[in-house]
Design a protein around this motif. Structure first.
Motif, PDB file in Angstrom:
ATOM      1  N   THR A 186      -4.758   8.951   9.480  1.00 36.07           N
ATOM      2  CA  THR A 186      -5.832   8.080   9.970  1.00 36.07           C
ATOM      3  C   THR A 186      -5.924   6.807   9.136  1.00 36.07           C
ATOM      4  OG1 THR A 186      -7.069   9.992  10.768  1.00 36.07           O
ATOM      5  CG2 THR A 186      -8.302   7.949  10.448  1.00 36.07           C
ATOM      6  N   ILE A 187      -5.835   6.949   7.821  1.00 28.43           N
ATOM      7  CA  ILE A 187      -5.841   5.768   6.938  1.00 28.43           C
ATOM      8  C   ILE A 187      -4.670   4.870   7.286  1.00 28.43           C
ATOM      9  CG2 ILE A 187      -5.550   5.002   4.550  1.00 28.43           C
ATOM     10  CD1 ILE A 187      -7.087   7.570   3.724  1.00 28.43           C
ATOM     11  N   LYS A 188      -3.499   5.467   7.470  1.00 27.15           N
ATOM     12  CA  LYS A 188      -2.304   4.691   7.803  1.00 27.15           C
ATOM     13  C   LYS A 188      -2.495   3.905   9.097  1.00 27.15           C
ATOM     14  CE  LYS A 188       2.607   5.241   8.808  1.00 27.15           C
ATOM     15  NZ  LYS A 188       3.672   6.200   9.089  1.00 27.15           N
ATOM     16  N   VAL A 233       0.843  -1.197   0.000  1.00 27.68           N
ATOM     17  CA  VAL A 233       0.000   0.000   0.000  1.00 27.68           C
ATOM     18  C   VAL A 233       0.878   1.247   0.000  1.00 27.68           C
ATOM     19  CG1 VAL A 233      -1.725   1.297   1.308  1.00 27.68           C
ATOM     20  CG2 VAL A 233      -1.822  -1.197   1.263  1.00 27.68           C
ATOM     21  N   ALA A 234       0.485   2.243  -0.808  1.00 33.06           N
ATOM     22  CA  ALA A 234       1.147   3.550  -0.812  1.00 33.06           C
ATOM     23  C   ALA A 234       0.105   4.612  -0.483  1.00 33.06           C
ATOM     24  CB  ALA A 234       1.768   3.836  -2.171  1.00 33.06           C
ATOM     25  N   ILE A 235       0.453   5.508   0.433  1.00 31.50           N
ATOM     26  CA  ILE A 235      -0.413   6.624   0.805  1.00 31.50           C
ATOM     27  C   ILE A 235       0.341   7.898   0.437  1.00 31.50           C
ATOM     28  CG2 ILE A 235      -1.640   7.789   2.663  1.00 31.50           C
ATOM     29  CD1 ILE A 235      -1.601   5.059   4.163  1.00 31.50           C
ATOM     30  N   ILE A 236      -0.176   8.596  -0.563  1.00 32.19           N
ATOM     31  CA  ILE A 236       0.486   9.789  -1.094  1.00 32.19           C
ATOM     32  C   ILE A 236      -0.452  10.963  -0.902  1.00 32.19           C
ATOM     33  CG2 ILE A 236       1.532  10.819  -3.149  1.00 32.19           C
ATOM     34  CD1 ILE A 236       1.677   7.819  -4.204  1.00 32.19           C
ATOM     35  N   TYR A 237       0.066  12.048  -0.311  1.00 33.25           N
ATOM     36  CA  TYR A 237      -0.813  13.185  -0.049  1.00 33.25           C
ATOM     37  C   TYR A 237      -0.050  14.497  -0.183  1.00 33.25           C
ATOM     38  CZ  TYR A 237       1.532  13.537   4.429  1.00 33.25           C
ATOM     39  OH  TYR A 237       2.490  13.675   5.399  1.00 33.25           O
ATOM     40  N   SER A 238      -0.796  15.550  -0.430  1.00 37.11           N
ATOM     41  CA  SER A 238      -0.282  16.912  -0.416  1.00 37.11           C
ATOM     42  C   SER A 238      -1.283  17.725   0.387  1.00 37.11           C
ATOM     43  CB  SER A 238      -0.164  17.454  -1.843  1.00 37.11           C
ATOM     44  OG  SER A 238       0.290  18.788  -1.816  1.00 37.11           O
ATOM     45  N   ASP A 257       6.172   1.383  -6.155  1.00 35.23           N
ATOM     46  CA  ASP A 257       5.560   0.115  -6.532  1.00 35.23           C
ATOM     47  C   ASP A 257       4.627  -0.356  -5.428  1.00 35.23           C
ATOM     48  OD1 ASP A 257       5.017  -2.241  -7.901  1.00 35.23           O
ATOM     49  OD2 ASP A 257       6.679  -3.294  -6.926  1.00 35.23           O
ATOM     50  N   ALA A 258       3.327  -0.323  -5.699  1.00 33.47           N
ATOM     51  CA  ALA A 258       2.342  -0.755  -4.719  1.00 33.47           C
ATOM     52  C   ALA A 258       1.155  -1.400  -5.446  1.00 33.47           C
ATOM     53  CB  ALA A 258       1.859   0.424  -3.886  1.00 33.47           C
ATOM     54  N   VAL A 304       4.321   0.612   1.844  1.00 32.78           N
ATOM     55  CA  VAL A 304       5.625   0.781   1.209  1.00 32.78           C
ATOM     56  C   VAL A 304       6.001   2.253   1.059  1.00 32.78           C
ATOM     57  CG1 VAL A 304       5.545  -1.421  -0.001  1.00 32.78           C
ATOM     58  CG2 VAL A 304       4.624   0.621  -1.106  1.00 32.78           C
ATOM     59  N   TYR A 305       5.020   3.156   1.114  1.00 32.01           N
ATOM     60  CA  TYR A 305       5.331   4.583   1.045  1.00 32.01           C
ATOM     61  C   TYR A 305       4.232   5.366   1.745  1.00 32.01           C
ATOM     62  CZ  TYR A 305       6.549   9.210  -0.504  1.00 32.01           C
ATOM     63  OH  TYR A 305       6.900  10.536  -0.511  1.00 32.01           O
ATOM     64  N   PHE A 306       4.658   6.389   2.502  1.00 33.04           N
ATOM     65  CA  PHE A 306       3.736   7.302   3.144  1.00 33.04           C
ATOM     66  C   PHE A 306       4.362   8.685   3.090  1.00 33.04           C
ATOM     67  CE2 PHE A 306       2.291   9.779   6.782  1.00 33.04           C
ATOM     68  CZ  PHE A 306       0.923   9.655   6.661  1.00 33.04           C
ATOM     69  N   GLY A 307       3.700   9.619   2.410  1.00 31.08           N
ATOM     70  CA  GLY A 307       4.233  10.974   2.383  1.00 31.08           C
ATOM     71  C   GLY A 307       3.816  11.758   1.159  1.00 31.08           C
ATOM     72  N   LYS A 308       4.551  12.846   0.942  1.00 32.04           N
ATOM     73  CA  LYS A 308       4.276  13.748  -0.163  1.00 32.04           C
ATOM     74  C   LYS A 308       4.714  13.119  -1.480  1.00 32.04           C
ATOM     75  CE  LYS A 308       4.607  17.758   2.768  1.00 32.04           C
ATOM     76  NZ  LYS A 308       5.173  19.065   3.000  1.00 32.04           N
ATOM     77  N   PRO A 309       4.140  13.595  -2.604  1.00 32.77           N
ATOM     78  CA  PRO A 309       4.523  13.058  -3.920  1.00 32.77           C
ATOM     79  C   PRO A 309       6.023  13.224  -4.169  1.00 32.77           C
ATOM     80  CG  PRO A 309       2.592  14.470  -4.099  1.00 32.77           C
ATOM     81  CD  PRO A 309       3.108  14.617  -2.701  1.00 32.77           C
ATOM     82  N   ILE A 310       6.602  12.230  -4.815  1.00 32.82           N
ATOM     83  CA  ILE A 310       8.024  12.262  -5.166  1.00 32.82           C
ATOM     84  C   ILE A 310       8.172  11.937  -6.642  1.00 32.82           C
ATOM     85  CG2 ILE A 310       8.844  11.687  -2.851  1.00 32.82           C
ATOM     86  CD1 ILE A 310       9.145   8.788  -3.778  1.00 32.82           C
TER      87      ILE A 310
END
Length: 49
Positions: free
Chosen positions: A20-22, A3-8, A41-42, A30-36
């Motif tokens: 909260t989702i996390k 799972v990847a959680i991407i937010y701005s 890969d998720a 595999v990733y949590f944070g701002k767009p890069i």
């Protein structure tokens, strides 16, 4: 399942929702944070802005 959680978030509301989702997901995050500018890969992507 990966799972990847991407937010701005300017006002921090989307960040709070992402956190909260996390906390509720019991999968491999595999990733949590701002767009890069790298490939993430998720199997499932949560995207918020």
């Amino acid at each position: 399942m990966k799972v990847a959680i991407i937010y701005s978030s300017i006002t921090e509301n989307t960040k709070l929702l992402a956190e909260t989702i996390k906390s509720e997901i019991n999968k491999d995050i595999v990733y949590f944070g701002k767009p890069i500018n790298e490939e993430i890969d998720a199997d499932i992507y949560f995207i918020g802005s």
